[in-house]
Design a protein around this motif. Structure first.
Motif, PDB file in Angstrom:
ATOM      1  N   LYS A 470       0.884  -1.464   0.036  1.00  0.00           N
ATOM      2  CA  LYS A 470       0.156   0.034   0.013  1.00  0.00           C
ATOM      3  C   LYS A 470       0.848   1.221   0.001  1.00  0.00           C
ATOM      4  O   LYS A 470       0.512   2.171  -0.721  1.00  0.00           O
ATOM      5  N   VAL A 471       1.703   1.457   0.990  1.00  0.00           N
ATOM      6  CA  VAL A 471       2.888   2.484   0.845  1.00  0.00           C
ATOM      7  C   VAL A 471       3.530   2.565  -0.533  1.00  0.00           C
ATOM      8  O   VAL A 471       3.754   3.866  -0.897  1.00  0.00           O
ATOM      9  N   LYS A 472       3.844   1.536  -0.916  1.00  0.00           N
ATOM     10  CA  LYS A 472       4.890   1.382  -2.246  1.00  0.00           C
ATOM     11  C   LYS A 472       3.972   2.213  -3.453  1.00  0.00           C
ATOM     12  O   LYS A 472       4.334   3.027  -3.997  1.00  0.00           O
ATOM     13  N   LYS A 473       2.686   1.565  -3.473  1.00  0.00           N
ATOM     14  CA  LYS A 473       1.887   2.238  -4.549  1.00  0.00           C
ATOM     15  C   LYS A 473       1.316   3.524  -4.300  1.00  0.00           C
ATOM     16  O   LYS A 473       1.120   4.390  -5.351  1.00  0.00           O
ATOM     17  N   SER A 474       1.079   3.986  -2.851  1.00  0.00           N
ATOM     18  CA  SER A 474       0.871   5.364  -2.740  1.00  0.00           C
ATOM     19  C   SER A 474       1.849   6.346  -3.116  1.00  0.00           C
ATOM     20  O   SER A 474       1.644   7.336  -3.844  1.00  0.00           O
ATOM     21  N   ASP A 475       3.142   5.899  -2.664  1.00  0.00           N
ATOM     22  CA  ASP A 475       4.141   6.824  -3.127  1.00  0.00           C
ATOM     23  C   ASP A 475       4.493   6.942  -4.409  1.00  0.00           C
ATOM     24  O   ASP A 475       5.170   7.904  -4.996  1.00  0.00           O
ATOM     25  N   LEU A 476       4.218   5.924  -5.165  1.00  0.00           N
ATOM     26  CA  LEU A 476       4.540   5.703  -6.698  1.00  0.00           C
ATOM     27  C   LEU A 476       3.584   6.565  -7.349  1.00  0.00           C
ATOM     28  O   LEU A 476       3.926   7.338  -8.271  1.00  0.00           O
ATOM     29  N   LEU A 477       2.122   6.756  -6.877  1.00  0.00           N
ATOM     30  CA  LEU A 477       1.258   7.702  -7.532  1.00  0.00           C
ATOM     31  C   LEU A 477       1.812   9.119  -7.217  1.00  0.00           C
ATOM     32  O   LEU A 477       1.694  10.043  -8.229  1.00  0.00           O
ATOM     33  N   VAL A 478       2.122   9.354  -5.968  1.00  0.00           N
ATOM     34  CA  VAL A 478       2.565  10.671  -5.568  1.00  0.00           C
ATOM     35  C   VAL A 478       3.687  11.053  -6.427  1.00  0.00           C
ATOM     36  O   VAL A 478       3.871  12.335  -6.993  1.00  0.00           O
ATOM     37  N   GLN A 479       4.783  10.151  -6.563  1.00  0.00           N
ATOM     38  CA  GLN A 479       5.989  10.672  -7.380  1.00  0.00           C
ATOM     39  C   GLN A 479       5.553  10.887  -8.801  1.00  0.00           C
ATOM     40  O   GLN A 479       6.028  11.882  -9.361  1.00  0.00           O
TER      41      GLN A 479
END
Length: 625
Positions: A470-479
Motif C-alpha cells: 500500500k505504501v509503495k503504490k501510494s508513493d508511486l502515484l505521488v511521485q
C-alpha cells in the motif's frame, strides 16, 4: 481444591469485548491462555447498541485491526449497514461506523476464538483472586476451584456487584437476565485498591412489526460502503438495512417528567456518575430543558429479527412511564415492548492505579481492561483488552512492554488519559482528545501500527506485506504527480467547472491536485493518470492514501514536528519512587498528584491535572535539563 493442574500463562476474567480481544491477543502471541466467563453463550455480547465504530471509535477499531485484533474482522462479517461519518470534513475526522447483526456478531466472535490456538475456555464465576506477596498467582472460582496463573486480566464490564434499576425496582445483575459478579472487588479492596461506582443505561427494545416507519426519516448506509478490516478476507456490503430517525416532543418530555419522582436518578437511589456523552432521556430533558425535541435513532438488531434498538431513549424510568412516553413518538403509536430500558450501577477502579501497560501498580502481573477502568463503549474496551493481552503475554515471556504513544494511536491517547488524568465519569473517546489527530487517521492505522505489532509477533506477515504494498503504490502515484506536467488546455475546463483559478502555463500535476476544489476523481481523469494507475495496479486504498499525502502534506509535517518536540520530554525519565516532597519548589498540589500518579517521564507529568508549566520547569531543572 482444583481439577486444573496446569498453570496458565494468562487467565482472562470476563468474555466481553475487552476479554475477547485480550484472550485472542495473548493466545496468538504464544501464551497458554484461559478465558473464564459466567456464560459461554454470551461471549462478546453487544449489551447496548448493535453497532461498532463512530466518531473516534471507528479509528480505534481500525487500530485494533491493524494490530492484529479481531473486532474489525468480526464487524465486517456481521455488518448490516456501513457509513463513513464526517465525510464533509477533513480526513482526520472521517470515522467509520457499522450496524451489526447482534446475534451473528457474538456467534462470529466465538467461532474465531474457538479457532485460536493456545486458548481454553471455562464457564464459572470468579469469586476471588489468589494474591501472594503483592503478586497475582491465580483465581478462585464459584465451584471452589483454584486455577493458577502467571498473569491475570480482569475484564468484568458492568458485572462487578452490578445493580439494575427500573423505576422503583432494583435487583442484582450484570446485564438483563444475568447475575452480578461478587468477590473480586472485595479481594482487591483488601489489598489496598481504591474502588468506586459508575452507572450506565440502555434503552428499550421493541418489535419492528408494531412500528410505522412511514412516519420516520430513513437513514440508509453509504452508496459505496467500505469496511473495517485491512485484510481481504472480508468484503464490503452489497446489501444493507436502513436505520430510521424520529423525534421526541414536548408532550413526550412532559410524560417522562411525570415519572421523575419514581426515577432512581432523581429520587437518590442512584448516587453514581453516568456517561456525560450518552445520557439517559430523562437526563437529557432535565439538563437541556430549553430543547423541545431530541433525536431517536431506530436501529434494527440484525438481518432476520424484528428486534429494534431505540437509540437515544436510554432510561431507568418505570415501565408504565416508558410505555406512555414512547407511544407519543412519531411511528411508535402502537409500539410493543420486547424489554424495557434500565440503568445499571457497577464497581470500577480509578485507572490512575495502573501503568501504561494496564498492569496494576499494587499487584504484579494483574491487569485491568474495559469498564473496570471507568470507560464506556465496546471499542474503548476492546482496545484496552488487546493491549492488556499483549502486555500480559510479553510480561510472562520476559520481553519489553508494548506501549503506544499519543502520536502513534488513539489507543495510546485513551490509555495515557486514563492512567495520567483518571476519570470520575465513564470515559468516551473523541477526536478532540487527540492532539495529533491529523496523524491518527482511520486510513493509515495499518501504516502506523502493523509494523510494530508484527515485530512483537502479533500482526501477521501477510498484514505487513499488504502495508508495504500500500505504501509503495501510494508513493508511486505521488511521485508520478510530482514529476508529470499538465497543460492548460487539459486542465482549465476542469478548473473552471470547479470554481478554481485557471493556469496559463504547464504545471506539475501535484500542484493542481493539491488544490482544495480538486478531488482525486478529477485527478484520475488527467492525461495519463488512469493508465498509470491501471498499469501499476494501484487500488482505491492506495489512491486514498496518496490523496491525503498530496492535500495535507503541510498539516501532517507540522504535526510531526510538534510530536517530535513532545518526544524530547518523553525521553526524560523520572526515577522510580522519586520523592516529590523533597522538591520544595513544586506546588503542594503538584507534589500530591505526582506522588499518587508516579509518572515515568516528564511528558506524562506535564499532562497530570494540577501540574502547572512552572512545576514542569522545576522538574526539568531537577533532572539536569
Amino acid at each position: 481444591m482444583s481439577l486444573f493442574t496446569d498453570t496458565y500463562d494468562v487467565i482472562v476474567v470476563g468474555a466481553g469485548h475487552a476479554g475477547s480481544e485480550a484472550a485472542a491477543a495473548a493466545a496468538n502471541m504464544g501464551s497458554k491462555t484461559l478465558l473464564v466467563t459466567m456464560s459461554l453463550q454470551n461471549i462478546a455480547q453487544m449489551s447496548c447498541n448493535p453497532a461498532m465504530g463512530g466518531i473516534a471509535k471507528g479509528q480505534i477499531v481500525r487500530e485494533i485491526d491493524a494490530l492484529g485484533g479481531y473486532s474489525g474482522i468480526v464487524t465486517d462479517k456481521t455488518a448490516i449497514q456501513f457509513k463513513m461519518l464526517n465525510k464533509s470534513k477533513g480526513p482526520a475526522m472521517w470515522s467509520p461506523r457499522a450496524q451489526s447483526d447482534r446475534m451473528r456478531f457474538a456467534e462470529e466472535w466465538r467461532n474465531m476464538l474457538e479457532q485460536t490456538d493456545n486458548l481454553d475456555f471455562y464457564q464459572d464465576m470468579i469469586k476471588g483472586l489468589i494474591i501472594e506477596d503483592g503478586e497475582i498467582k491465580g483465581v478462585k472460582t464459584g465451584l471452589g476451584f483454584d486455577i493458577k496463573a502467571k498473569s491475570v486480566i480482569i475484564t468484568a464490564g458492568t458485572f462487578l456487584n452490578g445493580l439494575i434499576h427500573i423505576g422503583e425496582k432494583s435487583f442484582g445483575g450484570g446485564r438483563s437476565g444475568e447475575s452480578a459478579s461478587t468477590g473480586i472487588t472485595e479481594d482487591l479492596v483488601k489489598v489496598g485498591f481504591e474502588a468506586g461506582r459508575m452507572k450506565t443505561g440502555t434503552p428499550p427494545r421493541v418489535d419492528a412489526r408494531s412500528l410505522d416507519f412511514s412516519k420516520m426519516i430513513e437513514q440508509p448506509g453509504d452508496e459505496n460502503p467500505e469496511k473495517f478490516s485491512y485484510l481481504p478476507i472480508t468484503k464490503p456490503l452489497t446489501e444493507q438495512r436502513s436505520c430510521y430517525m424520529s423525534y421526541t416532543s414536548q408532550e413526550v418530555h412532559d410524560l417522562l417528567r411525570s415519572g421523575f419522582d419514581r426515577s432512581p436518578m432523581f429520587n437518590g437511589r442512584i448516587q453514581s456518575t453516568g456517561p456525560r456523552y450518552c445520557p439517559s432521556i430523562e437526563d437529557k430533558i432535565d439538563r437541556f430543558a430549553t430543547k423541545d425535541r431530541h433525536q431517536i435513532f431506530v436501529e434494527p438488531e440484525g438481518w432476520n429479527t424484528v428486534e429494534i434498538y431505540v437509540n437515544g431513549f436510554s432510561t431507568s424510568l418505570p415501565e408504565d412511564v416508558q410505555d406512555k412516553a414512547l407511544r407519543k413518538v412519531a411511528g411508535f403509536e402502537n409500539v410493543k415492548f420486547l424489554r424495557y430500558g434500565y440503568a445499571i450501577e457497577y464497581d470500577y477502579f480509578p485507572p490512575t492505579q495502573l501503568t501504561h501497560t494496564l498492569e496494576t501498580k499494587l499487584v504484579k502481573n494483574l491487569f485491568f481492561a474495559g469498564q473496570i477502568n471507568g470507560t464506556t463503549g465496546y471499542e474503548e474496551a476492546a482496545s484496552q483488552g488487546l493491549m492488556a493481552g499483549i502486555n500480559a503475554a510479553l510480561k510472562v515471556q520476559q520481553r519489553p512492554p508494548f506501549i503506544l504513544k499519543r502520536d502513534e494511536a488513539y489507543i495510546g491517547v485513551l490509555i495515557d488519559d486514563l492512567i495520567t488524568k483518571g476519570t470520575e465519569e465513564p470515559y468516551r473517546m473523541f477526536t478532540s482528545r487527540a492532539e495529533y489527530r491529523t496523524l491518527l487517521r482511520q486510513d493509515n492505522a495499518d501504516i502506523r501500527l502493523t509494523p510494530i505489532s508484527n515485530a512483537i509477533g502479533l500482526a501477521s506477515d501477510e498484514r505487513l506485506e499488504r502495508v508495504k504494498e500500500k505504501v509503495k503504490k501510494s508513493d508511486l502515484l505521488v511521485q508520478f504527480l510530482e514529476e508529470t506536467s499538465i497543460k492548460p488546455a487539459d486542465i482549465n475546463p476542469i478548473l473552471e467547472a470547479k470554481g478554481s483559478a485557471v493556469i496559463n502555463q504547464s504545471v506539475k500535476m501535484f500542484k493542481v491536485a493539491s488544490r482544495p476544489q480538486i478531488d482525486f476523481k478529477d485527478v484520475v481523469t488527467f492525461p495519463g493518470v488512469a493508465q498509470f494507475v491501471e498499469e501499476n495496479n494501484i487500488d482505491a486504498e492506495a489512491i486514498e492514501q496518496a490523496e491525503v499525502k498530496v492535500k495535507y502534506a503541510g498539516y501532517i509535517e507540522k504535526e510531526k514536528n510538534n510530536a517530535d518536540k513532545l518526544q524530547r520530554l518523553e525521553n526524560i525519565s523520572i526515577p522510580k519512587s522519586f520523592d516529590y516532597y523533597k522538591v520544595k519548589s513544586l506546588s503542594i498540589e503538584a507534589q500530591q498528584k505526582l506522588t499518587k500518579i508516579q509518572p515515568v517521564t516528564i511528558s506524562q507529568a506535564s499532562r497530570i491535572s494540577g501540574v502547572s508549566p512552572s512545576d514542569v520547569s522545576v522538574l526539568l531543572v531537577y533532572m539536569g535539563r
